[in-house]
Design a protein around this motif. Structure first.
Motif, short mmCIF file in Angstrom:
data_model
loop_
_atom_site.label_atom_id
_atom_site.label_comp_id
_atom_site.label_asym_id
_atom_site.label_seq_id
_atom_site.Cartn_x
_atom_site.Cartn_y
_atom_site.Cartn_z
N HIS A 129 16.52 -4.05 13.66
CA HIS A 129 16.64 -4.82 14.91
C HIS A 129 18.10 -5.09 15.25
O HIS A 129 18.46 -5.16 16.42
CB HIS A 129 15.87 -6.13 14.79
CG HIS A 129 14.39 -5.94 14.64
ND1 HIS A 129 13.63 -5.34 15.63
CD2 HIS A 129 13.54 -6.25 13.62
CE1 HIS A 129 12.36 -5.30 15.22
NE2 HIS A 129 12.29 -5.84 14.02
N GLU A 136 21.89 -2.69 22.83
CA GLU A 136 21.76 -3.45 24.07
C GLU A 136 23.08 -4.10 24.48
O GLU A 136 23.37 -4.26 25.66
CB GLU A 136 20.66 -4.49 23.94
CG GLU A 136 19.26 -3.88 23.85
CD GLU A 136 18.17 -4.92 23.64
OE1 GLU A 136 17.06 -4.70 24.14
OE2 GLU A 136 18.45 -5.95 22.98
N ASN A 148 9.26 2.21 16.60
CA ASN A 148 7.96 2.07 17.23
C ASN A 148 8.13 2.15 18.75
O ASN A 148 8.76 1.27 19.34
CB ASN A 148 7.33 0.73 16.84
CG ASN A 148 5.93 0.55 17.41
OD1 ASN A 148 5.53 1.25 18.33
ND2 ASN A 148 5.20 -0.39 16.86
N ALA A 150 6.29 1.44 21.22
CA ALA A 150 5.81 0.27 21.96
C ALA A 150 6.87 -0.82 21.99
O ALA A 150 7.08 -1.48 23.02
CB ALA A 150 4.52 -0.25 21.33
N ARG A 151 7.56 -1.02 20.87
CA ARG A 151 8.60 -2.05 20.82
C ARG A 151 9.81 -1.66 21.66
O ARG A 151 10.49 -2.51 22.24
CB ARG A 151 9.01 -2.32 19.38
CG ARG A 151 7.90 -2.92 18.55
CD ARG A 151 8.41 -3.43 17.22
NE ARG A 151 7.33 -3.98 16.42
CZ ARG A 151 6.87 -5.21 16.53
NH1 ARG A 151 7.38 -6.03 17.45
NH2 ARG A 151 5.89 -5.65 15.76
N LYS A 153 9.68 0.11 24.42
CA LYS A 153 9.29 -0.13 25.80
C LYS A 153 9.41 -1.61 26.15
O LYS A 153 9.84 -1.97 27.25
CB LYS A 153 7.86 0.36 26.04
CG LYS A 153 7.71 1.88 26.02
CD LYS A 153 6.25 2.28 26.20
CE LYS A 153 6.09 3.78 26.14
NZ LYS A 153 4.66 4.19 26.26
N GLU A 154 9.02 -2.47 25.20
CA GLU A 154 9.12 -3.91 25.44
C GLU A 154 10.57 -4.32 25.72
O GLU A 154 10.82 -5.22 26.51
CB GLU A 154 8.59 -4.68 24.22
CG GLU A 154 7.08 -4.60 24.04
CD GLU A 154 6.63 -5.25 22.74
OE1 GLU A 154 7.51 -5.78 22.01
OE2 GLU A 154 5.41 -5.24 22.46
N ARG A 155 11.50 -3.65 25.06
CA ARG A 155 12.91 -3.99 25.23
C ARG A 155 13.56 -3.20 26.36
O ARG A 155 14.77 -3.27 26.57
CB ARG A 155 13.66 -3.74 23.91
CG ARG A 155 13.12 -4.58 22.77
CD ARG A 155 13.88 -4.36 21.48
NE ARG A 155 15.21 -4.99 21.51
CZ ARG A 155 15.81 -5.47 20.43
NH1 ARG A 155 15.19 -5.42 19.24
NH2 ARG A 155 17.00 -6.01 20.52
N LYS A 156 12.73 -2.43 27.09
CA LYS A 156 13.19 -1.65 28.24
C LYS A 156 14.30 -0.66 27.84
O LYS A 156 15.26 -0.43 28.59
CB LYS A 156 13.67 -2.56 29.38
CG LYS A 156 12.54 -3.40 29.97
CD LYS A 156 13.03 -4.27 31.11
CE LYS A 156 11.87 -4.93 31.86
NZ LYS A 156 10.95 -5.69 31.00
N GLU A 210 0.02 2.21 13.68
CA GLU A 210 -0.51 2.56 15.00
C GLU A 210 -1.44 3.76 14.93
O GLU A 210 -2.46 3.82 15.63
CB GLU A 210 0.65 2.86 15.97
CG GLU A 210 1.47 1.65 16.39
CD GLU A 210 0.69 0.70 17.29
OE1 GLU A 210 -0.24 1.16 17.98
OE2 GLU A 210 0.99 -0.50 17.27
#
Length: 311
Positions: A129, A136, A148, A150-151, A153-156, A210
């Motif tokens: 992380h 970022e 992952n 999905a994670r 995508k969550e953080r764009k 997943e």
């Protein structure tokens, strides 16, 4: 001052026609009127005088028009200079370069990228992380890991596959699955899977979890702390199953001991993937690196075909 509003005023001042200016700017007339009003409020001056048949620049509008072109031109020159500086600095790449599959492809990519006289590359070991946070913040330009999706995508964050390898089940030689030619995900439904807990393995484990969920079951797990490859591969299994990528060189060495067995997962989706992770705004800047990666993958694939069919 909003530079785009100033650019729009220039277009309007040159033709003195809202419809024509809006068309040239590829925008609607109401949007152009709204932006003009915002610019006038910001400057505290009325820039155009409208009549039923035409519009004219006010005295303030003529004064602003004379200066506005200089402002926009200087802004464009500044932006071009900044872009050149950004392009000239090395691409900063972080990732799990202790992983043989990642390191092999990235080494060939770096060589091809440099040979083509593209921008230079700078590598830094960064994980988990914290690395995504660094990405970022703009401290690195690209991150490579078994993340992952999905994670991400969550953080764009944007991402694309880098290397993908088939999964195998590693079990004790006395385990009920040890002598199978291959297994399916369903065969793992009632098994306990070893879940190594570390910054290195957590993202990869999330991919495996997943896949289990996609096949209709939540995996039963036995958490084990692991800080390095020695702990990872020497941990006693105690009847549990370790799922990992087939290309890991330590697997072959473990099999030589006669105490472990390696059973392929037959499902087409039984793969673990390392991703290239980057900020969406950097995609154009990374385009030459992506081209080098595709070239390197093509060469590696050709080499594999020659090895598989030497004749």
């Amino acid at each position: 001052m909003n530079i785009e509003h100033a650019r729009e005023f220039l277009a309007l001042a040159q033709c003195l026609n809202f419809t024509e200016a809006a068309c040239d700017l590829n925008m609607t007339q109401p949007a152009l009127s709204k932006h003009l009003a915002a610019l006038e409020r910001e400057l505290g001056a009325k820039l155009v005088e409208r009549t039923r048949k035409s519009i004219q620049l006010t005295e303030e509008g003529r004064i602003f028009f004379e200066t506005c072109g200089i402002i926009v031109n200087q802004y464009d020159k500044m932006q071009l200079a900044l872009d050149e500086i950004k392009t000239a600095r090395p691409l900063r790449i972080g990732g799990r370069f202790d992983d043989a599959d990642v390191a092999t492809l990235m080494s060939m990519t770096a060589m091809m990228h440099r040979n083509a006289h593209r921008s230079s590359l700078a590598f830094a070991r960064s994980e988990g992380h914290d690395a995504l946070d660094a990405l970022e913040r703009g401290e690195i330009d690209l991150y490579i890991d078994y993340a992952n999706p999905a994670r991400l995508k969550e953080r764009k964050l944007s991402f694309r596959p880098f290397v993908s390898n088939p999964l195998v089940a590693i079990v004790g030689s006395d385990h009920g699955l040890a002598h199978r030619a291959h297994i399916e995900w369903e065969d793992l439904r009632n098994e306990t899977l070893v879940k190594f807990v570390s910054d290195k393995t957590n993202p990869a484990w999330e991919q495996i979890e997943e896949l289990c969920l996609a096949h209709g079951f939540a995996p039963k797990t036995r958490p084990v702390s692991s800080l390095n490859d020695v702990e990872f591969f020497s941990t006693p299994l105690h009847g549990s199953v370790l799922i990992w990528k087939r290309t890991q060189k330590q697997i072959g060495l473990l099999l030589e001991t006669g105490q472990r067995a390696c059973v392929p997962l037959a499902s087409e989706d039984a793969r673990i993937t390392a991703y290239l992770v980057f900020r969406p705004t950097d995609e154009a800047r990374l385009a030459s690196l992506f081209e080098a990666i595709d070239e390197a993958k093509t060469l590696i694939e050709k080499r594999k075909r020659r090895e598989d069919d030497p004749l």
